[in-house]
Design a protein around this motif. Structure first.
Motif, PDB file in Angstrom:
ATOM      1  N   VAL A 181       0.869  -1.181   0.000  1.00  0.00           N
ATOM      2  CA  VAL A 181       0.000   0.000   0.000  1.00  0.00           C
ATOM      3  C   VAL A 181       0.902   1.226   0.000  1.00  0.00           C
ATOM      4  N   CYS A 182       0.827   2.030  -1.054  1.00  0.00           N
ATOM      5  CA  CYS A 182       1.796   3.118  -1.215  1.00  0.00           C
ATOM      6  C   CYS A 182       1.183   4.505  -1.046  1.00  0.00           C
ATOM      7  N   ALA A 183      -0.141   4.616  -0.981  1.00  0.00           N
ATOM      8  CA  ALA A 183      -0.779   5.912  -0.748  1.00  0.00           C
ATOM      9  C   ALA A 183      -2.173   5.663  -0.187  1.00  0.00           C
ATOM     10  N   ALA A 184      -2.652   6.623   0.597  1.00  0.00           N
ATOM     11  CA  ALA A 184      -3.972   6.475   1.212  1.00  0.00           C
ATOM     12  C   ALA A 184      -4.687   7.823   1.281  1.00  0.00           C
ATOM     13  N   GLU A 185      -5.987   7.798   0.994  1.00  0.00           N
ATOM     14  CA  GLU A 185      -6.846   8.972   1.144  1.00  0.00           C
ATOM     15  C   GLU A 185      -7.868   8.673   2.233  1.00  0.00           C
ATOM     16  N   ARG A 186      -7.988   9.595   3.163  1.00  0.00           N
ATOM     17  CA  ARG A 186      -8.999   9.468   4.215  1.00  0.00           C
ATOM     18  C   ARG A 186      -9.683  10.832   4.353  1.00  0.00           C
ATOM     19  N   LYS A 187     -10.909  10.887   3.856  1.00  0.00           N
ATOM     20  CA  LYS A 187     -11.645  12.149   3.775  1.00  0.00           C
ATOM     21  C   LYS A 187     -10.831  13.140   2.945  1.00  0.00           C
ATOM     22  N   GLU A 188     -10.391  14.253   3.526  1.00  0.00           N
ATOM     23  CA  GLU A 188      -9.650  15.251   2.758  1.00  0.00           C
ATOM     24  C   GLU A 188      -8.142  15.053   2.835  1.00  0.00           C
ATOM     25  N   GLU A 189      -7.690  14.098   3.647  1.00  0.00           N
ATOM     26  CA  GLU A 189      -6.257  13.922   3.887  1.00  0.00           C
ATOM     27  C   GLU A 189      -5.658  12.884   2.953  1.00  0.00           C
ATOM     28  N   VAL A 190      -4.484  13.194   2.413  1.00  0.00           N
ATOM     29  CA  VAL A 190      -3.731  12.273   1.567  1.00  0.00           C
ATOM     30  C   VAL A 190      -2.380  12.023   2.226  1.00  0.00           C
ATOM     31  N   VAL A 191      -2.018  10.753   2.415  1.00  0.00           N
ATOM     32  CA  VAL A 191      -0.755  10.433   3.093  1.00  0.00           C
ATOM     33  C   VAL A 191      -0.009   9.337   2.349  1.00  0.00           C
ATOM     34  N   ILE A 192       1.318   9.352   2.511  1.00  0.00           N
ATOM     35  CA  ILE A 192       2.154   8.211   2.146  1.00  0.00           C
ATOM     36  C   ILE A 192       2.307   7.418   3.439  1.00  0.00           C
ATOM     37  N   PRO A 193       1.582   6.328   3.622  1.00  0.00           N
ATOM     38  CA  PRO A 193       1.485   5.694   4.942  1.00  0.00           C
ATOM     39  C   PRO A 193       2.732   4.910   5.331  1.00  0.00           C
ATOM     40  N   ASP A 194       2.961   4.823   6.642  1.00  0.00           N
ATOM     41  CA  ASP A 194       4.019   3.943   7.142  1.00  0.00           C
ATOM     42  C   ASP A 194       3.378   2.642   7.628  1.00  0.00           C
ATOM     43  N   GLY A 195       4.192   1.766   8.186  1.00  0.00           N
ATOM     44  CA  GLY A 195       3.691   0.452   8.588  1.00  0.00           C
ATOM     45  C   GLY A 195       2.662   0.482   9.687  1.00  0.00           C
ATOM     46  N   ASP A 196       2.599   1.560  10.468  1.00  0.00           N
ATOM     47  CA  ASP A 196       1.649   1.651  11.575  1.00  0.00           C
ATOM     48  C   ASP A 196       0.284   2.186  11.146  1.00  0.00           C
ATOM     49  N   PHE A 197       0.157   2.562   9.887  1.00  0.00           N
ATOM     50  CA  PHE A 197      -1.128   3.084   9.399  1.00  0.00           C
ATOM     51  C   PHE A 197      -2.202   2.005   9.515  1.00  0.00           C
ATOM     52  N   SER A 198      -3.303   2.347  10.181  1.00  0.00           N
ATOM     53  CA  SER A 198      -4.389   1.385  10.398  1.00  0.00           C
ATOM     54  C   SER A 198      -5.537   1.675   9.432  1.00  0.00           C
ATOM     55  N   ILE A 199      -5.972   0.660   8.727  1.00  0.00           N
ATOM     56  CA  ILE A 199      -6.977   0.821   7.671  1.00  0.00           C
ATOM     57  C   ILE A 199      -8.365   0.999   8.276  1.00  0.00           C
ATOM     58  N   GLN A 200      -9.118   1.944   7.708  1.00  0.00           N
ATOM     59  CA  GLN A 200     -10.505   2.191   8.120  1.00  0.00           C
ATOM     60  C   GLN A 200     -11.438   2.037   6.919  1.00  0.00           C
ATOM     61  N   ALA A 201     -12.707   1.750   7.218  1.00  0.00           N
ATOM     62  CA  ALA A 201     -13.715   1.675   6.162  1.00  0.00           C
ATOM     63  C   ALA A 201     -13.811   3.026   5.456  1.00  0.00           C
ATOM     64  N   GLY A 202     -13.894   2.981   4.132  1.00  0.00           N
ATOM     65  CA  GLY A 202     -13.995   4.207   3.350  1.00  0.00           C
ATOM     66  C   GLY A 202     -12.663   4.768   2.902  1.00  0.00           C
ATOM     67  N   ASP A 203     -11.556   4.256   3.468  1.00  0.00           N
ATOM     68  CA  ASP A 203     -10.235   4.687   2.990  1.00  0.00           C
ATOM     69  C   ASP A 203     -10.099   4.338   1.507  1.00  0.00           C
ATOM     70  N   ILE A 204      -9.433   5.202   0.772  1.00  0.00           N
ATOM     71  CA  ILE A 204      -9.102   4.897  -0.617  1.00  0.00           C
ATOM     72  C   ILE A 204      -7.611   4.612  -0.662  1.00  0.00           C
TER      73      ILE A 204
END
Length: 452
Positions: A181-204
């Motif tokens: 997983v190399c990028a994540a969108e959560r609502k208005e926020e866009v991040v390059i996630p690290d290993g601790d990023f926890s997935i939520q419903a609705g994440d792109i």
């Protein structure tokens, strides 16, 4: 770099916006004085009113000191002539937009014989992107690297997904699969996630993998991925023609609704294996008569963006797998994304990406050049592919010892036909195809990933 852009239409504006931000000296040329004034004022670039095929007009734009001329007017012939004149006047690099299907089979011949650096067909490029989505309908977007051997797929995490609550560092062990997983969108926020990023419903999420592993990944998280069997296309323009040719070759049945009778007759001759229907695709009764609910996919590809959006909203709850919406003009990104449409295709952005990729590579003709470039998530993220030059100083250094810029991920390495998800002990080797995902902008060489 000194750049002349001939044509201030949708693509010309998109190119001017991006290239002027990247420390290039841009001059725009168009016969429409209002368009030149508007573009030059908004983006603070030089503007010349005149015909780009005229040597005197190009001379006013300082063609003698220009590195590259990009011709993106509405006329293929004008674009080609602009490039020929520029090449004769200054021997600069030239790029022409060529859209007419008559030239499609001859593009390489035209490029070679006229000495063009590059030709681009926006409609064909858009059709290829739509076809990839219909091959893999679970994805919102699909971008390819390393000549199609590596793909990046963007998808929305369903409410019932088994991924919810899991940290990214646990996914490889959980799924027993090489997917990153190399990028994540959560609502208005866009991040390059690290290993601790926890997935939520609705994440792109954007994942990178070889095509086979991508299919396995979606299967293991319970998402349907089968290629569509049939598609309904509303609108019979050039994108529809190219798309239908591709889909028929993939064994997908195609039905086209077009409201211009003459165009229907043309398409019937050009595409004898497709079903061509004369009618208004925005007519709800006609859509019901053509059994919309039995279609796997709908592509809204009329010339009117608002109509495409309404058609897509209507079809979203009816077709089985995929709804694709083509947008040419609208730039109200926040409003459009709030509508929760399936997949959006912007031909002007696709064209700008191809040209921008060439310009960046040209700025650094000696180092490890940009081979592929994608603008993701409304331009907030870039995914780039570099080929490691044998003379590069980046080889032989372990990733854990590199001082990488923040908000950056080395997402994958293509090496001798194999795909590698890199770890701290890995290092670059000559000939590697390296994929970098970042919220930074303007990278031109692999060395740009390092802190100065």
């Amino acid at each position: 770099m000194q750049i002349i852009i001939v044509g201030c239409g949708k693509v010309g504006r998109a190119l001017t916006a991006q290239l002027s931000r990247e420390d290039n000296n841009v001059t725009v040329v168009d016969i429409n004085a209002d368009m030149v004034r508007n573009v030059s004022t908004i983006y603070d670039v030089m503007g010349i009113v005149g015909n780009g095929t005229s040597y005197h007009v190009l001379a006013d734009a300082d063609i003698e000191h220009t590195d590259i001329l990009i011709a993106v007017t509405h006329s293929d012939e004008v674009n080609l002539l602009c490039c020929v004149v520029a090449k004769k006047a200054a021997n600069c690099h030239t790029i022409a937009r060529i859209r007419n299907p008559v030239y499609s089979a001859e593009r390489e011949f035209i490029r070679r014989e006229l000495g063009l650096s590059m030709t681009i067909n926006p409609e064909y490029a858009a059709a290829q992107e739509i076809a990839r989505l219909l091959r893999f309908p679970s994805a919102i977007d699909i971008d390819s690297f390393s000549k199609g051997r590596i793909e990046m797929l963007r998808f929305k995490v369903p409410e019932s997904s088994s991924l919810i609550g899991h940290a990214l560092k646990n996914l490889p062990q959980q799924l027993q699969l090489d997917v990153l997983v190399c990028a994540a969108e959560r609502k208005e926020e866009v991040v390059i996630p690290d290993g601790d990023f926890s997935i939520q419903a609705g994440d792109i999420l954007s994942i990178i993998a070889i095509p086979g592993n991508a299919s396995v990944f979606f299967h293991r998280i319970g998402i349907h991925t089968n290629q569509v069997k049939n598609a309904l296309i509303i609108g019979g323009g050039e994108i529809t023609y190219y798309l239908t040719v591709i889909l028929l070759s993939m064994g997908i049945q195609v039905k086209i609704i077009e409201k211009n009778r003459m165009r229907c007759e043309e398409l019937s001759e050009l595409l004898p294996k497709a079903t061509i229907i004369y009618g208004d695709g925005s007519d709800q009764d006609l859509l019901n008569e053509e059994h919309l609910e039995q279609m796997d996919a709908l592509v809204a590809s009329t010339d009117i963006d608002e109509e495409n959006i309404i058609l897509s909203l209507y079809a979203k709850g009816k077709v089985k797998s995929k709804v694709v919406t083509k947008l040419n003009h609208l730039d109200f990104n926040d409003v459009i994304h709030s509508l929760n449409l399936d997949s959006l295709i912007y031909p002007k952005n696709i064209t700008a990406e191809y040209i921008l990729q060439y310009v960046r590579a040209m700025r650094n003709s000696v180092g490890s050049n940009v081979e592929t470039l994608y603008k993701l998530m409304d331009g907030r993220v870039e995914a780039l592919e570099f080929i490691i030059n044998p003379l590069s100083k980046m080889t032989g250094i372990k990733f854990q010892d590199m001082r990488l810029k923040k908000n950056l991920l080395i997402a994958g390495i293509g090496r001798k036909g194999k795909f590698i998800i890199p770890g701290g002990q890995d290092e670059f080797q000559p000939g590697d195809s390296v994929i970098v995902v970042t919220t930074n902008s303007g990278f031109q060489d692999i060395h740009d990933i390092l802190e100065k």
